[in-house]
Scaffold this active site. Structure first.
Site, short mmCIF file in Angstrom:
data_model
loop_
_atom_site.label_atom_id
_atom_site.label_comp_id
_atom_site.label_asym_id
_atom_site.label_seq_id
_atom_site.Cartn_x
_atom_site.Cartn_y
_atom_site.Cartn_z
N LYS A 64 13.49 -3.15 -13.01
CA LYS A 64 13.15 -4.50 -13.45
C LYS A 64 14.40 -5.29 -13.87
CE LYS A 64 8.65 -4.53 -12.79
NZ LYS A 64 8.05 -5.41 -11.77
N TYR A 118 11.83 2.41 -14.47
CA TYR A 118 11.17 1.09 -14.48
C TYR A 118 12.12 0.03 -15.05
CZ TYR A 118 7.29 -2.27 -15.25
OH TYR A 118 6.46 -3.36 -15.23
N ASP A 172 -1.88 -6.05 -0.38
CA ASP A 172 -1.81 -4.88 -1.26
C ASP A 172 -1.78 -3.62 -0.41
OD1 ASP A 172 -2.65 -4.76 -4.56
OD2 ASP A 172 -2.55 -2.86 -3.46
N ASN A 225 5.32 -9.12 -6.47
CA ASN A 225 4.60 -8.68 -7.66
C ASN A 225 4.28 -7.18 -7.62
OD1 ASN A 225 2.49 -9.14 -9.95
ND2 ASN A 225 1.26 -8.31 -8.27
N ASP A 266 2.18 -2.01 2.84
CA ASP A 266 3.02 -1.20 1.95
C ASP A 266 4.40 -1.85 1.95
OD1 ASP A 266 4.68 0.62 0.76
OD2 ASP A 266 4.09 2.33 2.00
N1 LIG Z 1 0.54 -5.53 -17.11
C1 LIG Z 1 1.63 -5.70 -17.85
O1 LIG Z 1 1.58 -5.62 -19.09
C2 LIG Z 1 2.95 -6.02 -17.21
C3 LIG Z 1 4.05 -6.27 -18.04
C4 LIG Z 1 5.27 -6.60 -17.48
C5 LIG Z 1 5.41 -6.67 -16.10
N2 LIG Z 1 4.35 -6.40 -15.31
C6 LIG Z 1 4.56 -6.51 -13.86
O2 LIG Z 1 3.60 -7.40 -13.32
C7 LIG Z 1 3.28 -7.00 -11.98
C8 LIG Z 1 1.78 -6.77 -11.85
O3 LIG Z 1 1.38 -5.82 -12.83
P1 LIG Z 1 -0.12 -5.34 -13.03
O4 LIG Z 1 -0.25 -4.99 -14.47
O5 LIG Z 1 -1.07 -6.28 -12.42
O6 LIG Z 1 -0.05 -3.96 -12.21
P2 LIG Z 1 -1.13 -3.19 -11.32
O7 LIG Z 1 -0.66 -1.78 -11.26
O8 LIG Z 1 -2.51 -3.45 -11.81
O9 LIG Z 1 -0.94 -3.88 -9.89
C9 LIG Z 1 0.10 -3.56 -9.05
C10 LIG Z 1 -0.42 -3.67 -7.63
O10 LIG Z 1 0.66 -3.29 -6.74
C11 LIG Z 1 0.09 -2.52 -5.70
N3 LIG Z 1 1.12 -1.67 -5.08
C12 LIG Z 1 1.67 -0.53 -5.57
N4 LIG Z 1 2.52 -0.03 -4.66
C13 LIG Z 1 2.52 -0.86 -3.60
C14 LIG Z 1 3.21 -0.87 -2.36
N5 LIG Z 1 4.05 0.11 -2.02
N6 LIG Z 1 2.99 -1.89 -1.51
C15 LIG Z 1 2.12 -2.88 -1.83
N7 LIG Z 1 1.43 -2.92 -2.99
C16 LIG Z 1 1.65 -1.92 -3.87
C17 LIG Z 1 -1.02 -1.71 -6.36
O11 LIG Z 1 -1.96 -1.23 -5.40
C18 LIG Z 1 -1.59 -2.72 -7.34
O12 LIG Z 1 -2.66 -3.45 -6.77
C19 LIG Z 1 4.11 -5.76 -11.71
O13 LIG Z 1 5.31 -6.13 -11.09
C20 LIG Z 1 4.38 -5.21 -13.11
O14 LIG Z 1 5.54 -4.40 -13.14
C21 LIG Z 1 3.12 -6.07 -15.82
#
Ligand SMILES: NC(=O)c1ccc[n+]([C@@H]2O[C@H](COP(=O)([O-])OP(=O)(O)OC[C@H]3O[C@@H](n4cnc5c(N)ncnc54)[C@H](O)[C@@H]3O)[C@@H](O)[C@H]2O)c1
Length: 250
Positions: free
Chosen positions: A159, A155, A38, A91, A64
């Site tokens: 996606k 977004y 992360d 992810n 990153d």
């Molecule tokens: N939560 C939802 O309802 C939902 C719905 C559809 C898709 N998603 C997708 O699922 C995945 C996880 O979502 P989530 O809800 O757990 O999101 P979240 O924001 O809680 O987690 C995302 C993580 O990515 C990390 N991150 C951000 N920029 C980064 C970078 N440059 N390098 C490395 N890490 C980085 C953040 O620190 C965070 O820990 C994402 O791809 C999101 O788009 C989530």
């Protein structure tokens, strides 16, 4: 069904919290060795420590995904610790909801950089090892939002781009024993989501459109990831698995 993930090495980007954290725990429960990666090193360490405390094999790496050197370093450290990465889950994501007419171009760029360029960077760093071992899995996390929501032009574009990226890469990698798939989650109840000021409003709107009558948990996405990573899914590549409770474009 035996998923056959014991001793496989799974690296999940953005797994310090949320859905990614559920994925690394799910892989660990199946006997995989996991890399918790992360940009937030503190969250990555805490998530990995909790796994190790529970008797699982896990390491934390701050990375990153937009930074090629950082991704290459992550691949090197993961290989040093576990001998190579068998399963990559792209992810990590970042976005900010703003209508296009009001969006600063830097917000557009950052969304593209983290979601699309980050997936490219990680795949480019991890694939040579998988190709050499003639086995690998790349799972890219898309979103039901690819169908478009107001405020989410960047977004949705990123996606939707993940789906094209997945299809093209699957065609390049099949002959090396590597499958490449995407998962498009719908509304998932993460802690982050529940902390949003508009959470109740969002929850009600999602429930109203949800055929199964309940909202997904991070484990629902993690379970789909385990399946696509397993040998049970060896004949599935280039597809997008919707984990949305039956909700699609509306
Ligand atoms: N939560 C939802 O309802 C939902 C719905 C559809 C898709 N998603 C997708 O699922 C995945 C996880 O979502 P989530 O809800 O757990 O999101 P979240 O924001 O809680 O987690 C995302 C993580 O990515 C990390 N991150 C951000 N920029 C980064 C970078 N440059 N390098 C490395 N890490 C980085 C953040 O620190 C965070 O820990 C994402 O791809 C999101 O788009 C989530």
């Amino acid at each position: 069904m035996d998923l056959n993930l014991k001793d496989k090495v799974a690296l999940v980007t953005g797994s310090g919290r949320g859905i990614g954290a559920a994925m690394v725990r799910a892989f660990a429960r199946e006997g995989a060795r996991v890399v918790v990666s992360d940009i937030d090193g503190g969250n990555a360490s805490a998530t990995a420590r909790a796994l190790v405390d529970d008797g699982f094999e896990a390491i934390a790496l701050e990375c990153d995904v937009t930074d090629v050197a950082s991704v290459q370093h992550m691949e090197k450290m993961a290989t040093q610790a576990f001998g190579g990465v068998d399963i990559l889950v792209n992810n990590a994501a970042w976005t900010k909801d703003v209508y296009l007419t009001k969006m600063d171009p830097s917000l557009w760029d950052k969304t593209m950089d983290v979601i699309l360029k980050g997936s490219f960077n990680c795949a480019q760093a991890m694939l040579p090892g998988m190709m050499a071992r003639r086995w690998g899995r790349v799972i890219n996390i898309s979103s039901r939002s690819l169908f478009g929501n107001p405020g989410q032009t960047s977004y949705a574009a990123a996606k939707a781009g993940i789906v094209g990226f997945t299809r093209a890469l699957s065609q390049e990698q099949g002959k090396f024993g590597i499958t490449v798939n995407a998962i498009a989650p719908g509304f998932i109840m993460t802690e982050q989501m529940q902390s949003l000021p508009k959470f109740e409003q969002l929850r009600e709107a999602a429930m109203a459109r949800n055929p199964v009558g309940f909202l997904g948990e991070p484990e629902d996405v993690a379970n789909a990831t385990l399946f696509l990573a397993s040998d049970a899914a060896r004949y599935i590549s280039g597809t997008t698995l919707y984990v949305t409770g039956g909700r699609y474009s509306s």
